[in-house]
Scaffold this motif. Sequence first.
Motif, PDB file in Angstrom:
ATOM      1  N   PHE A 159       0.837  -1.201   0.000  1.00 32.66           N
ATOM      2  CA  PHE A 159       0.000   0.000   0.000  1.00 32.66           C
ATOM      3  C   PHE A 159       0.873   1.253   0.000  1.00 32.66           C
ATOM      4  CE2 PHE A 159      -2.076   3.268   2.711  1.00 32.66           C
ATOM      5  CZ  PHE A 159      -3.094   3.629   1.847  1.00 32.66           C
ATOM      6  N   GLU A 160       1.912   1.262   0.833  1.00 34.16           N
ATOM      7  CA  GLU A 160       2.787   2.427   0.910  1.00 34.16           C
ATOM      8  C   GLU A 160       3.508   2.658  -0.407  1.00 34.16           C
ATOM      9  OE1 GLU A 160       2.708  -0.063   3.088  1.00 34.16           O
ATOM     10  OE2 GLU A 160       1.741   0.966   4.790  1.00 34.16           O
ATOM     11  N   GLN A 161       3.942   1.601  -1.066  1.00 32.88           N
ATOM     12  CA  GLN A 161       4.629   1.745  -2.347  1.00 32.88           C
ATOM     13  C   GLN A 161       3.689   2.281  -3.426  1.00 32.88           C
ATOM     14  OE1 GLN A 161       6.063  -2.322  -2.482  1.00 32.88           O
ATOM     15  NE2 GLN A 161       8.185  -1.663  -2.193  1.00 32.88           N
ATOM     16  N   VAL A 162       2.433   1.854  -3.396  1.00 31.70           N
ATOM     17  CA  VAL A 162       1.475   2.363  -4.375  1.00 31.70           C
ATOM     18  C   VAL A 162       1.198   3.840  -4.116  1.00 31.70           C
ATOM     19  CG1 VAL A 162      -0.859   2.132  -5.306  1.00 31.70           C
ATOM     20  CG2 VAL A 162       0.459   0.089  -4.739  1.00 31.70           C
ATOM     21  N   ARG A 163       1.051   4.228  -2.865  1.00 31.70           N
ATOM     22  CA  ARG A 163       0.847   5.649  -2.550  1.00 31.70           C
ATOM     23  C   ARG A 163       2.023   6.483  -3.052  1.00 31.70           C
ATOM     24  NH1 ARG A 163      -2.085   7.897   2.645  1.00 31.70           N
ATOM     25  NH2 ARG A 163      -2.054   9.568   1.134  1.00 31.70           N
ATOM     26  N   GLN A 164       3.232   6.010  -2.837  1.00 32.69           N
ATOM     27  CA  GLN A 164       4.413   6.729  -3.305  1.00 32.69           C
ATOM     28  C   GLN A 164       4.439   6.804  -4.830  1.00 32.69           C
ATOM     29  OE1 GLN A 164       7.746   4.702  -1.535  1.00 32.69           O
ATOM     30  NE2 GLN A 164       7.133   5.222   0.557  1.00 32.69           N
ATOM     31  N   ALA A 165       4.037   5.706  -5.486  1.00 29.90           N
ATOM     32  CA  ALA A 165       4.020   5.689  -6.944  1.00 29.90           C
ATOM     33  C   ALA A 165       2.999   6.678  -7.497  1.00 29.90           C
ATOM     34  CB  ALA A 165       3.718   4.277  -7.444  1.00 29.90           C
ATOM     35  N   VAL A 166       1.858   6.792  -6.822  1.00 28.68           N
ATOM     36  CA  VAL A 166       0.834   7.754  -7.250  1.00 28.68           C
ATOM     37  C   VAL A 166       1.356   9.174  -7.099  1.00 28.68           C
ATOM     38  CG1 VAL A 166      -1.448   8.698  -6.699  1.00 28.68           C
ATOM     39  CG2 VAL A 166      -1.115   6.217  -6.825  1.00 28.68           C
ATOM     40  N   ASP A 167       1.987   9.456  -5.976  1.00 30.25           N
ATOM     41  CA  ASP A 167       2.509  10.808  -5.735  1.00 30.25           C
ATOM     42  C   ASP A 167       3.629  11.159  -6.716  1.00 30.25           C
ATOM     43  OD1 ASP A 167       0.739  11.126  -3.652  1.00 30.25           O
ATOM     44  OD2 ASP A 167       2.185  10.560  -2.099  1.00 30.25           O
ATOM     45  N   ALA A 168       4.524  10.197  -6.951  1.00 31.27           N
ATOM     46  CA  ALA A 168       5.686  10.458  -7.801  1.00 31.27           C
ATOM     47  C   ALA A 168       5.369  10.326  -9.292  1.00 31.27           C
ATOM     48  CB  ALA A 168       6.823   9.513  -7.432  1.00 31.27           C
ATOM     49  N   GLN A 169       4.270   9.653  -9.611  1.00 35.43           N
ATOM     50  CA  GLN A 169       3.881   9.410 -11.004  1.00 35.43           C
ATOM     51  C   GLN A 169       5.021   8.757 -11.793  1.00 35.43           C
ATOM     52  OE1 GLN A 169       2.144  12.916 -12.848  1.00 35.43           O
ATOM     53  NE2 GLN A 169       1.075  13.489 -10.986  1.00 35.43           N
ATOM     54  N   ASP A 170       5.683   7.793 -11.156  1.00 40.99           N
ATOM     55  CA  ASP A 170       6.844   7.159 -11.776  1.00 40.99           C
ATOM     56  C   ASP A 170       6.627   5.682 -12.076  1.00 40.99           C
ATOM     57  OD1 ASP A 170       6.803   6.260  -9.171  1.00 40.99           O
ATOM     58  OD2 ASP A 170       8.890   6.746  -8.725  1.00 40.99           O
ATOM     59  N   HIS A 171       5.379   5.211 -11.985  1.00 38.32           N
ATOM     60  CA  HIS A 171       5.039   3.832 -12.310  1.00 38.32           C
ATOM     61  C   HIS A 171       3.857   3.810 -13.281  1.00 38.32           C
ATOM     62  CE1 HIS A 171       7.542   2.800  -8.875  1.00 38.32           C
ATOM     63  NE2 HIS A 171       7.353   1.514  -9.094  1.00 38.32           N
ATOM     64  N   ARG A 172       3.778   2.731 -14.044  1.00 37.03           N
ATOM     65  CA  ARG A 172       2.583   2.460 -14.849  1.00 37.03           C
ATOM     66  C   ARG A 172       1.680   1.579 -14.003  1.00 37.03           C
ATOM     67  NH1 ARG A 172       2.566   2.414 -20.558  1.00 37.03           N
ATOM     68  NH2 ARG A 172       0.438   2.776 -21.280  1.00 37.03           N
ATOM     69  N   ILE A 173       0.517   2.077 -13.628  1.00 37.96           N
ATOM     70  CA  ILE A 173      -0.435   1.312 -12.819  1.00 37.96           C
ATOM     71  C   ILE A 173      -1.534   0.800 -13.736  1.00 37.96           C
ATOM     72  CG2 ILE A 173      -2.036   1.342 -10.867  1.00 37.96           C
ATOM     73  CD1 ILE A 173      -0.374   3.616  -9.676  1.00 37.96           C
ATOM     74  N   LEU A 174      -1.684  -0.521 -13.819  1.00 40.69           N
ATOM     75  CA  LEU A 174      -2.660  -1.145 -14.706  1.00 40.69           C
ATOM     76  C   LEU A 174      -3.760  -1.788 -13.879  1.00 40.69           C
ATOM     77  CD1 LEU A 174      -0.268  -2.922 -17.247  1.00 40.69           C
ATOM     78  CD2 LEU A 174      -1.260  -0.631 -17.388  1.00 40.69           C
ATOM     79  N   ASP A 175      -4.992  -1.426 -14.155  1.00 43.30           N
ATOM     80  CA  ASP A 175      -6.161  -1.916 -13.429  1.00 43.30           C
ATOM     81  C   ASP A 175      -6.891  -2.927 -14.302  1.00 43.30           C
ATOM     82  OD1 ASP A 175      -8.722  -2.206 -12.197  1.00 43.30           O
ATOM     83  OD2 ASP A 175      -8.520  -0.235 -11.267  1.00 43.30           O
ATOM     84  N   ALA A 176      -7.043  -4.156 -13.797  1.00 43.46           N
ATOM     85  CA  ALA A 176      -7.614  -5.257 -14.579  1.00 43.46           C
ATOM     86  C   ALA A 176      -9.136  -5.312 -14.535  1.00 43.46           C
ATOM     87  CB  ALA A 176      -7.053  -6.589 -14.083  1.00 43.46           C
ATOM     88  N   ARG A 177      -9.776  -4.438 -13.753  1.00 40.76           N
ATOM     89  CA  ARG A 177     -11.239  -4.502 -13.630  1.00 40.76           C
ATOM     90  C   ARG A 177     -11.935  -4.067 -14.929  1.00 40.76           C
ATOM     91  NH1 ARG A 177     -12.691  -0.685  -9.036  1.00 40.76           N
ATOM     92  NH2 ARG A 177     -10.991   0.483 -10.023  1.00 40.76           N
ATOM     93  N   SER A 178     -13.235  -4.267 -14.960  1.00 43.71           N
ATOM     94  CA  SER A 178     -14.009  -3.901 -16.143  1.00 43.71           C
ATOM     95  C   SER A 178     -13.985  -2.390 -16.341  1.00 43.71           C
ATOM     96  CB  SER A 178     -15.459  -4.368 -15.990  1.00 43.71           C
ATOM     97  OG  SER A 178     -16.119  -3.587 -14.992  1.00 43.71           O
ATOM     98  N   PRO A 179     -14.183  -1.913 -17.579  1.00 45.14           N
ATOM     99  CA  PRO A 179     -14.234  -0.468 -17.814  1.00 45.14           C
ATOM    100  C   PRO A 179     -15.297   0.239 -16.976  1.00 45.14           C
ATOM    101  CG  PRO A 179     -14.011  -1.650 -19.884  1.00 45.14           C
ATOM    102  CD  PRO A 179     -14.252  -2.689 -18.822  1.00 45.14           C
ATOM    103  N   GLN A 180     -16.410  -0.456 -16.711  1.00 41.89           N
ATOM    104  CA  GLN A 180     -17.478   0.151 -15.921  1.00 41.89           C
ATOM    105  C   GLN A 180     -17.027   0.391 -14.479  1.00 41.89           C
ATOM    106  OE1 GLN A 180     -17.919  -2.652 -17.855  1.00 41.89           O
ATOM    107  NE2 GLN A 180     -18.852  -1.510 -19.554  1.00 41.89           N
ATOM    108  N   ARG A 181     -16.417  -0.610 -13.879  1.00 34.86           N
ATOM    109  CA  ARG A 181     -15.934  -0.450 -12.503  1.00 34.86           C
ATOM    110  C   ARG A 181     -14.771   0.535 -12.447  1.00 34.86           C
ATOM    111  NH1 ARG A 181     -14.726  -6.124  -9.893  1.00 34.86           N
ATOM    112  NH2 ARG A 181     -14.277  -4.782  -8.094  1.00 34.86           N
TER     113      ARG A 181
END
Length: 280
Positions: free
Chosen positions: A156-178
Amino acid sequence: MAELSAYDLISAEQAIGLVGRDGILFLDASWTYPGGPQPRTDRVIPGSIPFNIDAIADSTSSLPHTLPSPADFEQMVGALGISNSTGLIVYDRMGVFTAPRVWWMFKIMGHDNIAVLNGGMPAWLAAGGESAETLSRPVAPARFKALFNADMLASFEQVRQAVDAQDHRILDARSPQRFAGNGAEPRPGMAAGHIPGASNLFFQTLMDEQGLMDISRIPESLRTEAAEPVITTCGSGVTACILTLALHLNGVQARVYDGSWSQWGSQDGLPVETGAGTSL
């Protein structure tokens, strides 16, 4: 010992050829949730044993099927008769749904001798594989020693840091609707939307008409020359592993955010984006 690390993804025909081979164990990882993909058959591979992602999990976590500690994983899979020399072929009865989650669990614990049955039980039956009505009981307990690979997990902490730094590609596997926040979440009390900056790569876009995984559908921009490190996420860490496996087969190593939307979407004060955003 039958070596499966060269496969990662194995065809039904290849798997049928390994039936009865010494040291090979088939795992049935079938699992779903209300509204999720349902089993397409009740038949199972003869001699296969169940692998329950809700049971082989961190019992102290409030999140669903959280990865257990290496020490707990050792005890749990050892009780199933799995040792470090066991060759594992993991499948599910949906096609390709939960099996990649189990593949990831073993890979992160240092066990490379595992392959996902491409197309799962439906492909097995279509290829003429024998079937049974019931799963087998685990064999005699064995000793399993984990070698944890932290580079395959995003906290969780690493994802928060990645969001703040915008230095990762975050891929969400859920449906387009969700992903967009337009579809109901299967778990109560969850926010609608997605992690800021994430892109949507719906796991079902990696399937063909038979439910088989088509790794060629991974966007070219993500293959081998990925410009940024990749984190995969979904609802509860299951379909994120489908993306992780597909990326792995294309030479891209990704970290799985195990808490996924079950964690991010249930926390007060965290930023949430809605709308279609970027789809791949």
